[in-house]
Design a protein around this motif. Structure first.
Motif, PDB file in Angstrom:
ATOM      1  N   GLN A 150       0.814  -1.212   0.000  1.00 28.80           N
ATOM      2  CA  GLN A 150       0.000   0.000   0.000  1.00 28.80           C
ATOM      3  C   GLN A 150       0.850   1.265   0.000  1.00 28.80           C
ATOM      4  O   GLN A 150       0.533   2.253  -0.686  1.00 28.80           O
ATOM      5  CB  GLN A 150      -0.946   0.014   1.205  1.00 28.80           C
ATOM      6  CG  GLN A 150      -2.029   1.094   1.119  1.00 28.80           C
ATOM      7  CD  GLN A 150      -2.915   0.937  -0.101  1.00 28.80           C
ATOM      8  OE1 GLN A 150      -3.330  -0.168  -0.450  1.00 28.80           O
ATOM      9  NE2 GLN A 150      -3.191   2.050  -0.789  1.00 28.80           N
ATOM     10  N   GLN A 200       0.927   4.278  -2.938  1.00 25.53           N
ATOM     11  CA  GLN A 200       0.706   5.714  -2.753  1.00 25.53           C
ATOM     12  C   GLN A 200       1.879   6.536  -3.288  1.00 25.53           C
ATOM     13  O   GLN A 200       1.691   7.587  -3.898  1.00 25.53           O
ATOM     14  CB  GLN A 200       0.495   6.016  -1.266  1.00 25.53           C
ATOM     15  CG  GLN A 200      -0.785   5.434  -0.684  1.00 25.53           C
ATOM     16  CD  GLN A 200      -2.034   5.965  -1.352  1.00 25.53           C
ATOM     17  OE1 GLN A 200      -2.097   7.124  -1.764  1.00 25.53           O
ATOM     18  NE2 GLN A 200      -3.048   5.113  -1.485  1.00 25.53           N
ATOM     19  N   ALA A 236      -3.335  -1.908  -5.097  1.00 32.42           N
ATOM     20  CA  ALA A 236      -1.940  -2.082  -4.699  1.00 32.42           C
ATOM     21  C   ALA A 236      -1.371  -3.453  -5.038  1.00 32.42           C
ATOM     22  O   ALA A 236      -0.204  -3.556  -5.437  1.00 32.42           O
ATOM     23  CB  ALA A 236      -1.793  -1.795  -3.203  1.00 32.42           C
TER      24      ALA A 236
END
Length: 254
Positions: A102, A106, A222
């Motif tokens: 994750q 990002q 992800a």
């Protein structure tokens, strides 16, 4: 090499380097002064203008950059550059193992993207496709071919320096990305000096450009992007092992 020819070659190479840099920075400086928050359409327009402007510089100092030239086969050249990129593909894999997918998902998101949409995908394919052509042909093939008339090391150094100074326009953005300089710069330049195949560089660039793959894989989340990082690492590892097996000289160089 006659002294007069050497001077002519050095003047042409230096002239290209300076003209390339001035053209790109002049365009980007004007763009930043006029538009503070660019849209996707504006970014595409500026990239198109940059491509045409640099292409004119290429034609002035070099000629047709897309004229077929003698080079190693595409797959052999691609294997070479992907094998050399292996060390650059390791950190994201370690980060995913340590912190999970994750965080890197990002970090990989382009800063100018708020939410994903089909328009983002179309933009990414065109934008980084054009950029890949520029990196392979204008940054590397032309620069190396001009500077290598003086010597191979100067060809590698010239192409690496052009990437360091112009890719991401760090003198304006103050964004000095070491990964880009080492891999899109030095590794690409070295690989091109060995194979002279710019299409292989373009292929490796597209495989390596993380924001492009975020735009492609973001709808799947992800885990899909993590699979991309592991996939390109695996491809690069196989490429390097194949190189070391079939090219003993390269093993000694590494």
């Amino acid at each position: 090499m006659p002294k007069e020819m050497g001077l002519k070659n050095s003047h042409r190479a230096i002239g290209y380097f300076i003209s390339f840099t001035l053209a790109g920075y002049s365009l980007m400086f004007g763009f930043k002064r006029m538009i503070s928050t660019p849209t996707l359409e504006t970014r595409m327009m500026v990239l198109g203008m940059e491509f045409l402007l640099i292409y004119l510089v290429v034609r002035l100092f070099y000629g047709n950059p897309f004229k077929p030239a003698k080079s190693a086969p595409y797959l052999e050249s691609l294997r070479h550059v992907l094998g050399l990129l292996l060390i650059g593909y390791v950190p994201p894999v370690i980060a995913i193992i340590v912190t999970g997918p994750q965080n890197i998902f990002q970090d990989a998101k382009p800063p100018f993207v708020d939410t994903w949409s089909p328009l983002i995908l179309a933009f990414a394919l065109i934008y980084w496709g054009v950029t890949g052509v520029m990196v392979a042909y204008f940054y590397h093939a032309v620069t190396y071919d001009l500077f290598s008339k003086l010597s191979r090391p100067l060809g590698i150094l010239g192409a690496t320096a052009l990437v360091a100074i112009n890719y991401n326009f760090p003198l304006l953005s103050n964004y000095w990305n070491i990964w880009d300089i080492l891999f899109f710069g030095f590794v690409f330049a070295y690989s091109y000096s060995a194979n002279r195949n710019p299409t292989a560089l373009a292929g490796a660039y597209l495989l390596s450009e993380v924001p492009l793959w975020w735009c492609i894989l973001a709808p799947m989340g992800a885990p899909a992007l993590a699979a991309y990082f592991f996939g390109r690492f695996s491809i690069s590892l196989v490429a390097l092992l194949s190189l070391l097996k079939n090219q003993p000289k390269l093993a000694k160089e590494l």
